[in-house]
Design an enzyme around this catalytic site. Structure first.
Site, PDB file in Angstrom:
ATOM      1  N   TYR A  26       0.833  -1.211   0.000  1.00 24.72           N
ATOM      2  CA  TYR A  26       0.000   0.000   0.000  1.00 24.72           C
ATOM      3  C   TYR A  26       0.867   1.261   0.000  1.00 24.72           C
ATOM      4  CZ  TYR A  26      -3.818  -3.150   1.388  1.00 24.72           C
ATOM      5  OH  TYR A  26      -4.759  -4.154   1.438  1.00 24.72           O
ATOM      6  N   ASP A  57      -8.604  -3.464  12.609  1.00 28.18           N
ATOM      7  CA  ASP A  57      -7.359  -4.219  12.435  1.00 28.18           C
ATOM      8  C   ASP A  57      -7.540  -5.549  13.155  1.00 28.18           C
ATOM      9  OD1 ASP A  57      -4.806  -5.341  12.711  1.00 28.18           O
ATOM     10  OD2 ASP A  57      -3.835  -3.386  12.755  1.00 28.18           O
ATOM     11  N   PHE A  58      -7.641  -6.627  12.395  1.00 27.91           N
ATOM     12  CA  PHE A  58      -7.957  -7.919  13.033  1.00 27.91           C
ATOM     13  C   PHE A  58      -6.826  -8.455  13.886  1.00 27.91           C
ATOM     14  CE2 PHE A  58      -6.942  -8.938   8.517  1.00 27.91           C
ATOM     15  CZ  PHE A  58      -5.763  -9.663   8.693  1.00 27.91           C
ATOM     16  N   HIS A 112      -1.518 -17.044   4.303  1.00 21.10           N
ATOM     17  CA  HIS A 112      -0.274 -17.233   3.537  1.00 21.10           C
ATOM     18  C   HIS A 112       0.640 -16.000   3.551  1.00 21.10           C
ATOM     19  CE1 HIS A 112      -1.853 -15.690  -0.671  1.00 21.10           C
ATOM     20  NE2 HIS A 112      -1.951 -14.775   0.262  1.00 21.10           N
ATOM     21  N   ASP A 113       0.176 -14.891   4.106  1.00 20.77           N
ATOM     22  CA  ASP A 113       0.993 -13.677   4.167  1.00 20.77           C
ATOM     23  C   ASP A 113       1.962 -13.653   5.337  1.00 20.77           C
ATOM     24  OD1 ASP A 113      -0.136 -12.439   1.935  1.00 20.77           O
ATOM     25  OD2 ASP A 113      -1.697 -11.452   3.102  1.00 20.77           O
TER      26      ASP A 113
END
Length: 348
Positions: free
Chosen positions: A151, A239-240, A258-259
């Site tokens: 971002y 924000d989880f 997967h991040d």
């Protein structure tokens, strides 16, 4: 499989040469999309000569002719010869997936692959040697904060969100129907980005309330650029990892696990389990590796991409089952869709 390949390649390495040229094929498609070739041919309603294409797109006639011939060679375009002149036209595949105007367009995915993934993969050797992503070499940004790189600008965030939207245009329905989720009346897509998958879930389960939770700037961009007036999904800023999770019967983690490193994923799954009521669950959506390490090649390439771009990797079903059971979930079910992404459902 490997033995068959080696035997067939002994006389002449056809398959190896095809693999060697894979990056050229990709870049030809990418460049054609970026130049507007497929949009022009769709809009023209008639076959065009290379000279006409070059004039319309401000390219050299020789260069565009060579590019068009490659696209014919890989069966993305058609060609016909009239009085010694080649005339090029689109195909159903190019109209459906490569033209920007199509509702199933993969154009945003292609732009992201060309302008973001391709530069990262130029540093693949370094990624393998160092065991970390290449955001610093490719974009001059620290490797520790992967989403600061993704971002890094408004334009880059739009590209990434366009990629995610394109993904769920072709894979969303298979994921939404991998299991019958009708019993879950409230669904929260954690890190749901543009809302592409959430929209598919809302279409398939109209009696369920579907919410996307993502960072404030992502939610604002999703509302502005990716939501139409008929959308029934809801957006919530949050924000989880850091904040409280909104209550839900089902939490969705699509292309999230997967991040990140496994320890961080395990913490997130435990947090989700704590937020779940009995009978609630989590749906993980990822490209599942085979347990025997023999494929699928798409998932293996995705895992290598996670090395060059993030801090995570792809996993086989057994790894997800272990992470989920350690977090407290049970009744873990796996569905391979046969497409790019698969689904794992676990219940508390």
């Amino acid at each position: 499989m490997a033995e068959q390949l080696s035997q067939s390649e002994l006389d002449y390495p056809f398959k190896l040469l095809e693999y060697f040229n894979g990056f050229r094929v990709s870049k030809a498609i990418f460049s054609a999309c970026e130049l507007g070739v497929f949009d022009l041919l769709l809009q023209s309603q008639k076959p065009l000569a290379a000279r006409e294409v070059g004039q319309a797109l401000a390219t050299s006639e020789d260069g565009i002719e060579r590019l068009l011939d490659v696209l014919v060679g890989i069966q993305i375009l058609e060609v016909e010869h009239v009085e010694g002149t080649a005339y090029y036209s689109s195909t159903d595949v190019s109209n459906l997936y490569l033209a920007k105007a199509s509702p199933k367009s993969l154009h945003p995915m292609i732009v992201y692959f060309s302008q973001t993934i391709y530069p990262l993969w130029s540093n693949l050797g370094d990624a393998v040697r160092e065991g970390k992503n290449q955001n610093e070499k490719a974009f001059g940004l620290p490797s520790e904060d992967i989403f600061a790189a993704m971002y890094r600008s408004e334009e880059e965030m739009l590209k990434f969100m366009g990629l995610m939207n394109s993904t769920w245009v072709i894979d969303g329905h298979d994921i939404a129907t991998a299991f019958n989720l009708a019993a879950f009346k409230s669904i929260v897509d954690l890190g749901g980005c543009s809302g592409g998958l959430a929209s598919e879930l809302a279409r398939e389960y109209p009696s369920s309330r579907v919410t996307v939770l993502d960072l404030p700037r992502v939610i604002q961009t999703a509302r502005q650029h990716f939501t139409d007036s008929g959308s029934t999904i809801h957006f919530q800023e949050g924000d989880f990892f850091e904040g409280d999770l909104p209550p839900a019967d089902l939490y969705v983690l699509a292309r999230i696990i997967h991040d990140w490193k496994e320890e961080k994923c395990e913490q997130l799954l435990k947090k989700i389990h704590s937020s779940c009521s009995p009978g609630g669950g989590v749906l993980i959506v990822e490209a599942l590796l085979f347990e025997n390490r023999r494929g699928p090649i798409t998932a293996q390439l995705f895992s290598l991409n996670m090395l060059v771009q993030t801090e995570g990797k792809e996993h086989p079903p057994s790894r997800y089952t272990r992470m989920l059971t350690q977090a407290g979930f049970s009744d873990v079910q796996v569905c391979r869709t046969g497409k790019s992404y698969d689904a794992v459902l676990a219940i508390k």
